[in-house]
Write an enzyme that holds these catalytic residues in place. Structure first.
Site, PDB file in Angstrom:
ATOM      1  CB  SER A  50      -0.959  -0.042   1.195  1.00 31.76           C
ATOM      2  OG  SER A  50      -2.021   0.874   1.033  1.00 31.76           O
TER       3      SER A  50
ATOM      4  CG  ASP B 156      -4.370  -1.829   0.648  1.00 36.05           C
ATOM      5  OD1 ASP B 156      -3.480  -2.470   1.229  1.00 36.05           O
ATOM      6  OD2 ASP B 156      -4.416  -0.588   0.624  1.00 36.05           O
TER       7      ASP B 156
END
Length: 305
Positions: free
Chosen positions: A38, A183
């Site tokens: 991320s 993610d």
């Protein structure tokens, strides 16, 4: 001194990682291999591209972060349509503007696909919800019938930081079928394990940068309503895998940056708050280097390559 680095996820709290990197760079540390999830994947990619800490700071300070949020246009601009779009498309924002920004910044340094980097020098974590498994990019692309070296880094980066329900999932089309990817923090927000060999050993000193306090500093969560429960549930799920790996043996190699009180999705963050986050990263890194066992360049207990 050559080291490996692992950068944790944390959304906009990732400004603290920029400050941490600046201190390491100033102290003469250079990264041989980088990994991240991320927000950590973003910093890892920019470092791999050759950006200095000051360049990354300027780049992120100058960018209007809200311009990276690209909701789909609706014929009926009413609140109900926004939530209907979330239900159908599984995200408030498309994520294309974010990927385009990644492409622009990486291409300025001549970085387009993983073949533009030394093999194994960059690893990004994403989550394949269709098949219920973690993906390490570019390595695991072979399982989808895709040549890892030819895959665009900007697309892999978008996959790694595709915050669930915030950005639309990446529909990852491959010869083996379609996968819904979000993610990497869903499954491993801090992949300190990623450079271990088959025996659990590392090739060189590794520093991890984690956007939270260490276990001794962290208190319990106050759960008084359904929203608190959801936040605690999601946080527990995304951190459980990594917390099992981290032990006292590994904590000595981790820069813990306590930024839990800051928002991960505040794209209208003021410059003053960005500066505060970067200063926290700098301060914690300076403290870390004062006691890090390998700060003097020691290579004990590492595999000779």
């Amino acid at each position: 001194m050559l080291i490996d680095g692992v950068f944790a996820g944390g959304g906009l709290k990732g400004f603290a990682l920029v400050g941490a990197y600046q201190v390491l760079e100033e102290q003469g540390y250079r990264f041989k291999r980088l990994a991240g999830t991320s927000a950590g994947a973003i910093i890892a990619c920019f470092i791999a591209a050759g950006y200095s800490g000051k360049e990354i700071e300027a780049m992120m300070q100058e960018e209007n972060l809200e311009s990276l949020l690209d909701p789909r246009k609706s014929l009926l601009p009413i609140p109900f349509m926004k939530w209907l779009g979330l239900y159908r498309r599984m995200g408030l924002y498309q994520g294309k503007a974010l990927e385009d920004w990644f492409f622009e910044k990486l291409s300025e340094k001549g970085l387009y696909t993983f073949s533009d980097l030394p093999p194994g020098s960059l690893k990004l974590v994403a989550s394949d919800l269709t098949h219920g498994k973690m993906i390490v990019l570019p390595d695991d692309l072979v399982h989808y019938g895709i040549e890892p070296g030819m895959f665009p880094i900007a697309r892999a980066l978008r996959m790694s930081c595709n915050i669930p329900f915030f950005f639309e999932p990446v529909r990852f089309r491959a010869p083996t079928g379609e996968a819904i990817v979000v993610d990497g923090g869903v499954l491993s927000n801090f992949p300190m394990w990623i450079f271990d060999d088959a025996e659990g050993k590392k090739e060189r000193p590794l520093i991890g940068m984690k956007l939270s306090s260490n276990s001794k500093e962290m208190g319990g969560r106050e759960i008084t309503n359904a929203l608190n429960l959801f936040e605690a549930l999601f946080s527990t799920m995304k951190n459980a895998h990594d917390e099992r790996y981290i032990s006292r043996k590994h904590e000595k190699d981790i820069i813990f940056i306590p930024v839990e009180q800051y928002s991960a999705t505040q794209f209208n963050m003021e410059d003053e708050q960005k500066d505060v986050l970067m200063e926290i990263g700098r301060s914690r890194t300076n403290q870390f280097l004062q006691t890090w066992p390998h700060a003097n360049g020691s290579k004990r207990n590492f595999r000779v390559i």
